[in-house]
Design a protein around this motif. Structure first.
Motif, short mmCIF file in Angstrom:
data_model
loop_
_atom_site.label_atom_id
_atom_site.label_comp_id
_atom_site.label_asym_id
_atom_site.label_seq_id
_atom_site.Cartn_x
_atom_site.Cartn_y
_atom_site.Cartn_z
N SER A 55 0.84 -1.21 0.00
CA SER A 55 0.00 0.00 0.00
C SER A 55 0.87 1.26 0.00
CB SER A 55 -0.96 -0.01 1.19
OG SER A 55 -0.29 -0.30 2.37
N LYS A 56 2.04 1.16 0.62
CA LYS A 56 2.95 2.30 0.64
C LYS A 56 3.47 2.58 -0.78
CE LYS A 56 6.70 4.37 3.20
NZ LYS A 56 7.30 4.88 1.97
N GLU A 57 3.75 1.50 -1.52
CA GLU A 57 4.21 1.69 -2.90
C GLU A 57 3.14 2.38 -3.75
OE1 GLU A 57 5.64 -1.99 -4.58
OE2 GLU A 57 7.14 -2.19 -2.97
N LEU A 58 1.88 1.98 -3.53
CA LEU A 58 0.79 2.62 -4.27
C LEU A 58 0.69 4.10 -3.90
CD1 LEU A 58 -1.68 2.60 -6.11
CD2 LEU A 58 -3.05 1.77 -4.18
N ALA A 59 0.77 4.38 -2.59
CA ALA A 59 0.70 5.79 -2.15
C ALA A 59 1.86 6.58 -2.77
CB ALA A 59 0.76 5.86 -0.62
N ASP A 60 3.02 5.97 -2.84
CA ASP A 60 4.19 6.66 -3.40
C ASP A 60 3.99 7.05 -4.86
OD1 ASP A 60 5.53 6.62 -1.04
OD2 ASP A 60 6.78 4.88 -1.50
N VAL A 61 3.49 6.10 -5.68
CA VAL A 61 3.33 6.43 -7.11
C VAL A 61 2.24 7.49 -7.32
CG1 VAL A 61 4.20 4.24 -8.00
CG2 VAL A 61 1.74 4.52 -7.67
N LEU A 62 1.31 7.59 -6.34
CA LEU A 62 0.25 8.60 -6.46
C LEU A 62 0.65 9.91 -5.77
CD1 LEU A 62 -2.79 6.28 -5.72
CD2 LEU A 62 -2.49 7.58 -7.83
N GLY A 63 1.83 9.92 -5.18
CA GLY A 63 2.28 11.13 -4.49
C GLY A 63 1.53 11.38 -3.19
N GLY A 64 1.04 10.31 -2.57
CA GLY A 64 0.26 10.46 -1.34
C GLY A 64 0.90 9.75 -0.16
N ALA A 65 0.07 9.46 0.84
CA ALA A 65 0.58 8.83 2.06
C ALA A 65 -0.37 7.71 2.48
CB ALA A 65 0.68 9.86 3.17
N ILE A 66 0.10 6.85 3.38
CA ILE A 66 -0.80 5.82 3.90
C ILE A 66 -1.31 6.22 5.29
CG2 ILE A 66 0.09 3.88 2.56
CD1 ILE A 66 1.55 2.91 5.04
N CYS A 67 -2.53 5.73 5.57
CA CYS A 67 -3.14 5.95 6.88
C CYS A 67 -3.88 4.67 7.22
CB CYS A 67 -4.08 7.15 6.83
SG CYS A 67 -5.37 7.01 5.59
N GLY A 68 -4.53 4.61 8.37
CA GLY A 68 -5.15 3.35 8.74
C GLY A 68 -6.41 3.49 9.56
N SER A 69 -7.18 2.39 9.61
CA SER A 69 -8.33 2.32 10.51
C SER A 69 -7.84 1.74 11.83
CB SER A 69 -9.46 1.49 9.90
OG SER A 69 -9.02 0.17 9.68
N ARG A 70 -8.71 1.73 12.83
CA ARG A 70 -8.30 1.39 14.19
C ARG A 70 -7.54 0.07 14.33
NH1 ARG A 70 -8.77 2.32 19.39
NH2 ARG A 70 -9.96 4.22 19.26
N PRO A 71 -7.99 -1.04 13.71
CA PRO A 71 -7.27 -2.30 13.94
C PRO A 71 -5.78 -2.21 13.58
CG PRO A 71 -9.35 -2.73 12.82
CD PRO A 71 -9.18 -1.23 12.86
N GLN B 7 -4.07 7.62 12.18
CA GLN B 7 -5.40 7.04 12.35
C GLN B 7 -6.50 7.95 11.79
OE1 GLN B 7 -6.35 5.73 16.34
NE2 GLN B 7 -8.47 5.24 15.82
N VAL B 8 -7.39 7.35 11.01
CA VAL B 8 -8.54 8.07 10.48
C VAL B 8 -9.80 7.55 11.16
CG1 VAL B 8 -9.99 8.40 8.43
CG2 VAL B 8 -7.49 8.54 8.24
N GLY B 9 -10.66 8.44 11.64
CA GLY B 9 -11.93 8.00 12.24
C GLY B 9 -12.23 8.73 13.53
N LYS B 10 -13.17 8.17 14.28
CA LYS B 10 -13.71 8.81 15.48
C LYS B 10 -12.63 9.33 16.45
CE LYS B 10 -17.52 7.14 17.32
NZ LYS B 10 -18.38 8.32 17.11
N SER B 11 -11.62 8.47 16.74
CA SER B 11 -10.59 8.89 17.68
C SER B 11 -9.38 9.51 16.98
CB SER B 11 -10.10 7.70 18.51
OG SER B 11 -11.13 7.24 19.34
N GLY B 12 -9.36 9.45 15.67
CA GLY B 12 -8.22 9.96 14.92
C GLY B 12 -8.58 11.20 14.11
N ALA B 13 -7.98 11.30 12.95
CA ALA B 13 -8.18 12.49 12.12
C ALA B 13 -9.42 12.37 11.24
CB ALA B 13 -6.95 12.70 11.24
N THR B 14 -9.97 13.53 10.87
CA THR B 14 -10.97 13.60 9.83
C THR B 14 -10.26 14.10 8.58
OG1 THR B 14 -12.71 14.05 11.40
CG2 THR B 14 -13.13 14.71 9.13
N VAL B 15 -10.35 13.34 7.50
CA VAL B 15 -9.60 13.70 6.29
C VAL B 15 -10.55 13.91 5.11
CG1 VAL B 15 -7.54 12.46 7.06
CG2 VAL B 15 -9.23 11.26 5.67
N LYS B 16 -10.15 14.79 4.22
CA LYS B 16 -10.95 15.06 3.02
C LYS B 16 -10.02 15.18 1.83
CE LYS B 16 -14.65 17.36 5.52
NZ LYS B 16 -15.33 18.59 5.87
N PRO B 17 -9.25 14.14 1.51
CA PRO B 17 -8.33 14.24 0.38
C PRO B 17 -9.09 14.21 -0.95
CG PRO B 17 -8.37 12.00 1.18
CD PRO B 17 -9.27 12.79 2.10
#
Lengths: 258, 331
Positions: free
Chosen positions: B223-239, B251-261
C-alpha cells in the motif's frame, strides 16, 4: 488488585450475515460467533494490570455459542477464573443484561472488586452501552473510550486515559472501585498458542451461575432488520487484477489524479 | 406526544464538534416533522464564541457551572437528566462522539427511559418515534420504535452535511446557572496533545487507507508503494493502529483524524461507522475489499471485490506504466 472482565460473544462480521425469516433478527443458523473486539482489549488491559500489580482477573460472560472457547483462551492467557451467566437471551436488551450481570456478580461471589473492565462498545449494542449502565447501577466511578489504566501502588492513585477526537487524549484521576469501558489496550491483545488453550480445557473449569430475568426494563420495539439498501452503492469494477487496475487508472485520469 | 426536541452539544475544549451541527440538522428535520421546537443544550463553564453558529435551532439552553468545565460524563449526564425531568422534552439527541460517548446511556439510565444507539434517521410514524440504526459494523440496518417520552437517541456521525446544521447567527439563548451538581470521583488531570506525526494526513491530497484486510505488517509495503506512485501517504483504521503497525498520527476516524483528500483508497477497510465518519468527505473514494457485503461499498464511488495483494501491486504497476508512457509522449 481484583479485576472482573465482562466478555461478550458477537457475530463475526467477516462472515455473511443473513436476516431471519421474522425480519427482525439475525439468522443464527450459520452464524459464527467471536469475542467482541474491544472486550478482548479489556481482557488484555486487565492482564497487564495483573502482571504489574498482582491480584486476580475473573471473567464473567453471558452464555452464548462458542463462549467456552473464548473463556478457555482467556484462562490460558492468564485469567484466574471464568463464570458464565446461563440462560440469557440476547434479545433481552442491554438494560436487562446489565441487571443480570449485577446479580451474577453477587451470586458468583465476584464482589468486592477494584475494577470491572469491559469493551467500550459492541457491534450489536442497540439500546445502550454496558459500561456506563453498570457503573450507574453499582454507583461506581466510570469512564469509557479508555486506552490506558495506570495504578500507582505507592499513592493508591488510579489514572485513566480516555480518547478524545482528533488524536487528543485526556488523563483522569479516578477513585476505585470503577467500571471502565476499554477502547483499546496499551498493547495489542496477546496471542495464545492452541496447545495452551487445550491444556486449559483439560485442567481448568468454567463456572456457571443462573440469575432471574429482570422485569420492567424499558424495551425497544424492533420493527425490522435489513441489509443496507443498494442506494448510493459504489460502481463495481470487475475483472482480473490487471484489467481492474487499467479501469481504475482510467477513473483516476478522468478525475485529474494521474 | 408534545415537548421540544433537544440536541446535547458535543464540546471539546470549548469548541463545538462537527457532530453537533449534524445533530442540529437532524433535530431540525424532526422538529419540523413534529411541529415543535428544537433546543440545543450547551453544558460548560464560561462558554464563549460557540453560540453564534447554532441559529438553526430555535433556542439554546446554556447551562453554565464551574462543575461542568471538565468533560466528566456522569456530572454532565446528571444535569441533563434533571433538566429533562422538569422541562419534559420528547426526544434527546446525543451525538456519539468520544466526548459524549457515555452520556446517552447514563441519561437514559437515570431517567429509566429507552435509549437507541447509533441512529442515522429519526421520524414520527403513527404517533411513535421511529429510528433507523446501524448494527454489526454497518452491515445491518434496524428500524426501532419507542413510544416513551423522552427517549434518548445516540447519533452516528458522518451521515449528514455539517453545513445543514450550521448558521452564522445565534438563536435565542436562555442561561441556566442553578444546576443540581452530582459529586464525582472522576477528575480531569490534563489533556495529552496528539502526537506530532511525520506528516499531517489531514493535509494530504491522496491517501491510501489500510484496514484489517491488510493482514500483516509486511503487507503495508504494497500500500505504501501505491501511495508513493500517487504522491500520497498511507493511513489506517483502528485495527491497524491498535496492532502498532502505523502510528496514532495516521489514524482516520472517530478517535483519529478527519480527512478530506481528493482521493481516498480504502484498502481492506470494512467501513464501520467509526471509520467512515473520518473519511466520508473525500473527493473520490475507491474501495477494495474481499467481502462483497463490506459497508465501505455504500460510501465508495468505485468498488472492487478482490484480494488486496492482487489488486494493489497491479494498480501500482499500471500507474507507473501510464506515467512512463506519458513521459515518452512529452519527451
Amino acid at each position: 488488585m481484583k479485576i472482573v472482565v465482562l466478555l461478550k460473544m458477537v457475530p463475526d462480521v467477516v462472515e455473511e450475515l443473513e436476516i431471519a425469516p421474522d425480519g427482525k433478527s439475525l439468522d443464527t443458523t450459520y452464524l459464527r460467533m467471536i469475542l467482541n473486539d474491544s472486550d478482548n482489549h479489556a481482557l488484555e488491559e486487565a492482564l497487564l494490570l495483573k502482571e504489574r500489580h498482582g491480584g486476580k482477573v475473573c471473567l464473567l460472560a453471558p452464555d452464548a455459542p462458542e463462549v467456552d472457547d473464548a473463556l478457555f483462551a482467556a484462562l490460558a492467557k492468564g485469567a484466574d477464573r471464568a463464570v458464565k451467566i446461563a440462560g440469557i437471551d440476547a434479545a433481552e436488551g442491554t438494560r436487562a443484561v446489565v441487571a443480570r450481570i449485577v446479580q451474577a456478580l453477587s451470586t458468583a461471589d465476584l464482589l468486592p472488586a477494584d475494577l470491572i473492565l469491559t469493551g467500550a462498545q459492541a457491534i450489536d449494542d442497540l439500546d445502550g452501552l454496558v459500561a456506563p449502565l453498570l457503573a450507574q447501577t453499582l454507583r461506581w466511578s466510570h469512564l469509557s473510550v479508555v486506552n490506558q489504566v495506570r495504578f500507582d501502588a505507592s499513592t493508591g492513585v488510579t489514572t485513566v486515559t480516555k480518547e478524545f477526537p482528533g488524536g487528543l487524549r485526556a488523563e483522569f484521576e479516578i477513585k476505585l472501585p470503577a467500571v471502565l469501558g476499554i477502547q483499546s489496550a496499551e498493547k495489542p491483545p496477546r496471542y495464545v498458542p492452541v496447545a495452551k488453550v487445550r491444556a486449559a480445557m483439560k485442567s481448568l473449569q468454567i463456572d456457571s451461575t443462573t440469575v432471574p430475568i429482570a422485569a420492567g426494563m424499558p424495551a425497544l420495539e424492533i420493527q425490522s432488520m435489513a441489509k443496507p439498501s443498494a442506494a448510493g452503492h459504489a460502481e463495481m469494477l470487475e475483472g482480473l487484477p490487471e484489467a481492474v487496475a487499467g479501469k481504475l487508472c482510467d477513473v483516476l485520469a478522468a478525475h485529474g489524479l494521474l | 406526544m408534545s415537548g421540544n426536541i433537544w440536541v446535547v452539544a458535543a464540546l471539546c475544549r470549548g469548541r463545538l464538534l462537527d457532530a453537533t451541527y449534524e445533530a442540529v440538522a437532524l433535530g431540525r428535520e424532526l422538529a419540523e416533522n413534529l411541529g415543535t421546537k428544537l433546543e440545543v443544550l450547551l453544558l460548560g463553564h464560561e462558554l464563549k464564541d460557540v453560540l453564534g453558529t447554532l441559529g438553526i435551532a430555535d433556542a439554546v439552553l446554556c447551562v453554565e457551572h464551574a462543575a461542568l468545565a471538565d468533560p466528566v460524563p456522569e456530572v454532565h449526564a446528571h444535569v441533563v437528566a434533571r433538566l429533562a425531568g422538569t422541562r419534559h422534552p420528547q426526544a434527546i439527541l446525543v451525538p456519539q462522539t468520544n466526548v459524549t460517548w457515555e452520556l446517552g446511556s447514563l441519561v437514559a439510565g437515570e431517567l429509566g427511559v429507552p435509549y437507541v444507539n447509533s441512529c442515522t434517521e429519526l421520524r414520527m410514524v403513527e404517533q411513535t418515534l421511529e429510528a433507523h440504526t446501524v448494527l454489526y459494523g454497518g452491515k445491518v440496518e434496524a428500524i426501532v420504535r419507542t413510544k416513551h417520552a423522552p427517549s434518548i437517541f445516540g447519533l452516528v456521525s458522518g451521515v449528514r452535511a455539517v453545513e445543514k446544521g450550521y448558521a452564522d447567527h445565534a438563536p435565542a439563548t436562555e442561561r441556566i446557572t442553578e444546576v443540581d451538581v452530582q459529586p464525582t470521583s472522576v477528575q480531569l488531570r490534563r489533556y495529552l496533545e496528539p502526537e506530532a506525526g511525520d506528516i499531517d494526513i489531514s493535509k494530504e491530497e491522496v491517501l491510501v487507507g489500510v484496514g484489517r484486510g491488510i493482514e500483516t505488517r509486511d503487507n503495508l509495503e504494497v500500500s505504501k508503494e501505491l501511495a508513493d506512485v500517487l504522491g500520497g501517504a498511507i493511513c489506517g483504521s483502528r485495527p491497524v493502529i491498535d496492532q502498532g503497525w502505523l502510528p496514532l498520527s495516521r489514524q482516520v476516524g472517530k478517535s483519529g483524524a478527519t480527512v478530506k483528500p481528493k482521493l481516498y483508497i480504502a484498502a481492506g477497510i470494512s467501513g464501520a461507522p467509526e471509520h467512515v465518519e473520518g473519511m466520508k468527505g473525500s473527493g473520490l473514494i475507491i474501495a477494495i475489499n474481499s467481502d462483497p457485503q463490506a459497508p465501505i461499498f455504500q460510501v465508495a464511488h468505485y468498488g472492487i471485490v478482490a484480494k488486496l495483494l492482487d489488486v494493489l501491486p497491479a494498480l501500482t504497476e499500471a500507474i507507473r506504466s501510464r506515467s512512463r508512457r506519458g513521459m515518452k509522449q512529452y519527451a
